[in-house]
Design a protein around this motif. Structure first.
Motif, PDB file in Angstrom:
ATOM      1  N   SER A 259      -7.876  -2.751  -4.041  1.00  0.00           N
ATOM      2  CA  SER A 259      -7.245  -3.973  -3.549  1.00  0.00           C
ATOM      3  C   SER A 259      -5.858  -3.702  -2.978  1.00  0.00           C
ATOM      4  CB  SER A 259      -7.109  -4.995  -4.666  1.00  0.00           C
ATOM      5  OG  SER A 259      -8.324  -5.166  -5.299  1.00  0.00           O
ATOM      6  N   MET A 260      -5.435  -2.454  -3.024  1.00  0.00           N
ATOM      7  CA  MET A 260      -4.098  -2.145  -2.523  1.00  0.00           C
ATOM      8  C   MET A 260      -4.177  -1.504  -1.146  1.00  0.00           C
ATOM      9  SD  MET A 260      -2.509  -0.719  -6.109  1.00  0.00           S
ATOM     10  CE  MET A 260      -0.788  -0.551  -5.646  1.00  0.00           C
ATOM     11  N   PHE A 261      -3.092  -1.622  -0.361  1.00  0.00           N
ATOM     12  CA  PHE A 261      -3.016  -0.900   0.906  1.00  0.00           C
ATOM     13  C   PHE A 261      -2.947   0.600   0.590  1.00  0.00           C
ATOM     14  CE2 PHE A 261      -2.299  -3.367   4.820  1.00  0.00           C
ATOM     15  CZ  PHE A 261      -2.365  -4.645   4.316  1.00  0.00           C
ATOM     16  N   PRO A 262      -3.485   1.428   1.488  1.00  0.00           N
ATOM     17  CA  PRO A 262      -3.409   2.877   1.231  1.00  0.00           C
ATOM     18  C   PRO A 262      -1.944   3.319   1.157  1.00  0.00           C
ATOM     19  CG  PRO A 262      -4.293   2.414   3.421  1.00  0.00           C
ATOM     20  CD  PRO A 262      -4.176   1.108   2.723  1.00  0.00           C
ATOM     21  N   PRO A 263      -1.689   4.391   0.400  1.00  0.00           N
ATOM     22  CA  PRO A 263      -0.296   4.789   0.171  1.00  0.00           C
ATOM     23  C   PRO A 263       0.346   5.455   1.383  1.00  0.00           C
ATOM     24  CG  PRO A 263      -1.799   6.325  -0.852  1.00  0.00           C
ATOM     25  CD  PRO A 263      -2.644   5.231  -0.287  1.00  0.00           C
ATOM     26  N   MET A 264       1.675   5.481   1.393  1.00  0.00           N
ATOM     27  CA  MET A 264       2.440   6.220   2.399  1.00  0.00           C
ATOM     28  C   MET A 264       2.938   7.494   1.748  1.00  0.00           C
ATOM     29  SD  MET A 264       5.067   3.309   3.624  1.00  0.00           S
ATOM     30  CE  MET A 264       4.800   2.029   2.406  1.00  0.00           C
ATOM     31  N   LEU A 273       2.553  -0.276  -1.127  1.00  0.00           N
ATOM     32  CA  LEU A 273       3.062  -1.634  -0.932  1.00  0.00           C
ATOM     33  C   LEU A 273       2.783  -2.403  -2.211  1.00  0.00           C
ATOM     34  CD1 LEU A 273       1.828  -2.516   2.656  1.00  0.00           C
ATOM     35  CD2 LEU A 273       4.197  -2.466   1.883  1.00  0.00           C
ATOM     36  N   LYS A 274       3.690  -3.261  -2.565  1.00  0.00           N
ATOM     37  CA  LYS A 274       3.590  -4.005  -3.828  1.00  0.00           C
ATOM     38  C   LYS A 274       2.390  -4.951  -3.816  1.00  0.00           C
ATOM     39  CE  LYS A 274       6.927  -7.146  -4.672  1.00  0.00           C
ATOM     40  NZ  LYS A 274       8.263  -7.544  -5.136  1.00  0.00           N
ATOM     41  N   ALA A 275       1.488  -4.787  -4.777  1.00  0.00           N
ATOM     42  CA  ALA A 275       0.327  -5.677  -4.853  1.00  0.00           C
ATOM     43  C   ALA A 275       0.557  -6.769  -5.889  1.00  0.00           C
ATOM     44  CB  ALA A 275      -0.922  -4.892  -5.203  1.00  0.00           C
ATOM     45  N   TYR A 306       1.258  -7.492  -1.117  1.00  0.00           N
ATOM     46  CA  TYR A 306       0.323  -7.090  -0.067  1.00  0.00           C
ATOM     47  C   TYR A 306      -0.979  -6.663  -0.707  1.00  0.00           C
ATOM     48  CZ  TYR A 306       4.678  -6.960   2.475  1.00  0.00           C
ATOM     49  OH  TYR A 306       5.872  -7.319   3.023  1.00  0.00           O
ATOM     50  N   ARG A 307      -2.082  -7.191  -0.209  1.00  0.00           N
ATOM     51  CA  ARG A 307      -3.377  -6.799  -0.764  1.00  0.00           C
ATOM     52  C   ARG A 307      -4.309  -6.420   0.364  1.00  0.00           C
ATOM     53  NH1 ARG A 307      -3.722 -10.833  -5.516  1.00  0.00           N
ATOM     54  NH2 ARG A 307      -1.705 -10.303  -6.447  1.00  0.00           N
ATOM     55  N   HIS A 308      -5.151  -5.438   0.047  1.00  0.00           N
ATOM     56  CA  HIS A 308      -6.171  -5.092   1.019  1.00  0.00           C
ATOM     57  C   HIS A 308      -7.354  -6.031   0.829  1.00  0.00           C
ATOM     58  CE1 HIS A 308      -9.176  -3.095   3.305  1.00  0.00           C
ATOM     59  NE2 HIS A 308      -9.933  -2.970   2.233  1.00  0.00           N
ATOM     60  N   GLU A 309      -7.592  -6.903   1.788  1.00  0.00           N
ATOM     61  CA  GLU A 309      -8.788  -7.739   1.795  1.00  0.00           C
ATOM     62  C   GLU A 309      -9.637  -7.260   2.963  1.00  0.00           C
ATOM     63  OE1 GLU A 309      -9.591 -10.208  -0.228  1.00  0.00           O
ATOM     64  OE2 GLU A 309      -7.703 -10.860  -1.169  1.00  0.00           O
ATOM     65  N   LYS A 310     -10.945  -7.193   2.764  1.00  0.00           N
ATOM     66  CA  LYS A 310     -11.822  -6.784   3.865  1.00  0.00           C
ATOM     67  C   LYS A 310     -11.653  -7.747   5.026  1.00  0.00           C
ATOM     68  CE  LYS A 310     -15.435  -4.648   1.137  1.00  0.00           C
ATOM     69  NZ  LYS A 310     -16.549  -5.072   0.326  1.00  0.00           N
ATOM     70  N   VAL A 320      -5.509 -13.834   2.800  1.00  0.00           N
ATOM     71  CA  VAL A 320      -4.584 -13.122   3.673  1.00  0.00           C
ATOM     72  C   VAL A 320      -4.259 -11.758   3.069  1.00  0.00           C
ATOM     73  CG1 VAL A 320      -3.456 -15.074   4.817  1.00  0.00           C
ATOM     74  CG2 VAL A 320      -2.768 -14.436   2.507  1.00  0.00           C
ATOM     75  N   ARG A 321      -3.510 -10.965   3.817  1.00  0.00           N
ATOM     76  CA  ARG A 321      -3.157  -9.628   3.311  1.00  0.00           C
ATOM     77  C   ARG A 321      -1.710  -9.556   2.841  1.00  0.00           C
ATOM     78  NH1 ARG A 321      -6.626  -6.118   7.728  1.00  0.00           N
ATOM     79  NH2 ARG A 321      -8.577  -6.194   6.546  1.00  0.00           N
TER      80      ARG A 321
END
Ligand SMILES: [Zn+2]
Ligand SMILES: [Zn+2]
Length: 585
Positions: A259-264, A273-275, A306-310, A320-321
């Motif tokens: 559910s998280m954005f990929p890391p940097m 990014l903070k989930a 920030y969340r990774h949503e399909k 939303v993301r």
């Protein structure tokens, strides 16, 4: 609806999914049916058609369903071996896949037959469909594409949706509500009213708040900050990114990584990014020595997460993301818990009053003692104690609630708050959680009266949810007719002619000086057009200035919903708007 009727309706919806598949096979014999579950307004069934069908074809299928229904006097179940089942569905790869799955799990394979139609199914049908189902209480509503098992790498199937209710009246009522919801659709009104926008180059699921949306967000935050200040919260600020170490500590990694954005990659470390705001707040708690005198400590932040949503699951402001959350974490002792929980509930009730939310219910999810140490953190005493306290507070405060066993979060009981909009649609806006486990993971301690180190409890709460979801809800709830305090533009001032501009400017400046969001219409539009524009923009008040007003040294005030208020002095207008604004009416 009581449990018994709910189950009956569930059986009706499930049976109708079978009936739909039967109608499809009679009409298009080479179709491959896949799965057909119920949903909260009816049912759907996914098919592989040999040639595409359109929405036009639904009427015919619906007719066919009504034609078959009287012949379905019972649904007969039969247990079969995997081989028998496979023989029956030998030309349907989807059913074959399901049969293998059921067999591998060691579960029984059952087939259900009504009329000439047999389907692979676990059961749960109407006893006598012909008698139990009102042929006017269902309807095929739409078709959509859907990947087999929701996986984009699989084949795209055709999903047929049906609406189904216990009676025809309920179906009609539901359809009327949906028609009204369409008029109030937050995506449509959000655009029309210049509240938010999406842009491909910014990215999907990342809303841009336009000035009107910005004004509304400021008001919501003002309300939250005032309320929280009065209830002795303190505000903190935390960065939008953090090192992987923080999320490994909190357990978001690896359990929540999807559910998280990929890391940097950065400075030979990994940043995410903070989930969620919790880990940052825990770090703030842990950054100082705490004593029992410091508790309860209520750390609040309108934190951006920030969340990774399909991409297929993004939906307007509702999915939303990025989201700005009305977040706070309350660290308290066990003795303080009930009072803190009660205060959080009072905050909800206060907000419901302000927003005119009349129907709400709290879904209280509790643990199952048999699954301690596996699905639920192994703290039997603490579970019992806090659940009892939560229940007592809910009963005490006469808050409508339903208890759902076995659905608590891993680390404590959970309360989902469900509200109904003015047109009767249900939304889940916020979740409260009690947390036994995470304070321990972060080694959070306070020194108790007797000098020993103890672990605090933590309450996660977000009564106004996220700006995105809450504004999406409010747009539908008010149908865009926001109350004065929340309206992006609060007053439109319309001078009738050139001669009235100076007087219009005077009251405009007076209102702006007092922080009222006033706008002056100096466009070349005619007077009638100006009034119409103010009305279509759903502005709560407009002020008209003509000759008669100038003579009396007054202005004419009109209200969006109540019509003409009257000819008033500037001071009277200001006083009225300020008091209405302050009271958030
Ligand atoms: Zn079935
Ligand atoms: Zn939290």
């Amino acid at each position: 609806m009581d449990q018994n009727n709910k189950e009956k309706l569930e059986h009706v919806r499930h049976t109708l999914a079978h009936l739909l598949a039967a109608a499809v096979l009679e009409t298009y014999p080479d179709t491959k049916p896949t799965i057909g579950p119920t949903v909260d307004n009816g049912f759907y069934y996914d098919f592989e058609f040999s040639s595409p069908i359109t929405a036009e074809d639904l009427k015919g299928l619906e007719k066919k369903m009504r034609k078959i229904l009287p012949s379905w006097k019972e649904m007969v179940g039969k247990e079969v071996s995997p081989d028998e089942a496979k023989k029956l569905f030998s030309d349907n790869p989807y059913k074959l896949e399901l049969i293998d799955e059921i067999a591998n799990k060691g579960e029984k394979i059952t087939l259900y037959t009504a009329g000439n139609f047999t389907d692979l199914c676990r059961g749960g049908h109407s006893d006598n469909p012909a008698k139990d189902i009102d042929p006017d209480s269902f309807k095929l509503s739409r078709i959509a594409g859907a990947y087999w098992r929701g996986n984009e790498e699989n084949k795209m199937l055709t999903r047929i949706y049906g609406l189904a209710f216990a009676t025809k009246e309920e179906l009609v009522k539901y359809e009327e509500m949906m028609k009204e919801a369409e008029k109030r659709d937050h995506r449509k009104l959000g655009k029309e009213m210049d509240i938010f926008e999406f842009d491909d180059q910014v990215g999907p699921g990342l809303p841009l708040w336009l000035p009107n949306g910005g004004a509304m967000i400021e008001e919501l935050e003002r309300l939250a900050k005032e309320t929280e200040f009065k209830m002795n919260y303190v505000r903190v600020r935390t960065p939008h990114i953090a090192k992987d170490a923080l999320y490994l500590r909190s357990g978001h990694l690896p359990y929540y990584e999807e559910s998280m954005f990929p890391p940097m990659e950065y400075e030979s470390g990994k940043y995410y990014l903070k989930a969620m705001n919790c880990p940052h707040h825990h770090k703030i708690f842990g950054s100082r020595m705490r004593s029992y005198r410091d508790l309860p400590l209520r750390l609040a932040e309108y934190g951006t997460c920030y969340r990774h949503e399909k991409s297929g699951e993004l939906f307007g402001l509702m999915r939303v993301r990025t989201m700005q959350m009305n977040d706070a974490h309350i660290y308290c002792t066990e003795e303080q818990f009930a009072d803190e929980f009660r205060a959080v509930n009072e905050m909800y009730i206060k907000y419901f009053k302000i927003f005119g939310v009349e129907k709400y219910v709290m879904r209280f999810s509790t643990h199952d003692p048999k699954r301690l140490g596996e699905k639920f953190v192994n703290e039997p005493e603490l579970w019992k104690k806090t659940e009892d306290m939560v229940r007592d507070v809910l009963i005490d405060s006469k808050i409508p609630y339903i208890e759902v066993p076995n659905e608590a979060a891993f680390y404590g009981p959970k309360i989902d708050v469900q509200v109904w909009s003015a047109i009767g649609r249900e939304f889940t806006l916020a979740t409260n959680q009690v947390d036994f486990a995470v304070p321990k993971r972060f080694d959070l301690v306070y020194t108790d009266k007797d000098g020993t180190a103890k672990t605090p409890l933590c309450i996660h709460r977000a009564p106004l949810g996220t700006h995105e979801r809450f504004l999406g809800f409010l747009i539908e709830h008010y149908g865009g007719n926001f109350p004065l305090w929340l309206a992006p533009v609060q007053v439109k001032i319309i001078p009738i002619g050139e001669a009235h501009i100076a007087s219009a400017e005077k009251i405009h400046n007076m209102l702006r000086d007092s922080m009222i969001r006033s706008e002056l219409d100096l466009s070349n539009d005619g007077f009638g057009k100006k009034v119409r524009n103010a009305k279509t923009a759903r502005i709560p008040y407009f002020i008209i200035i003509g000759d008669k007003d100038m003579e009396a040294d007054k202005v004419t005030l009109e209200n969006r919903d109540r019509g003409q208020v009257g000819q008033l002095s500037r001071e009277e207008v200001l006083a009225q708007l300020m008091s209405e604004n302050k009271e958030r009416r």
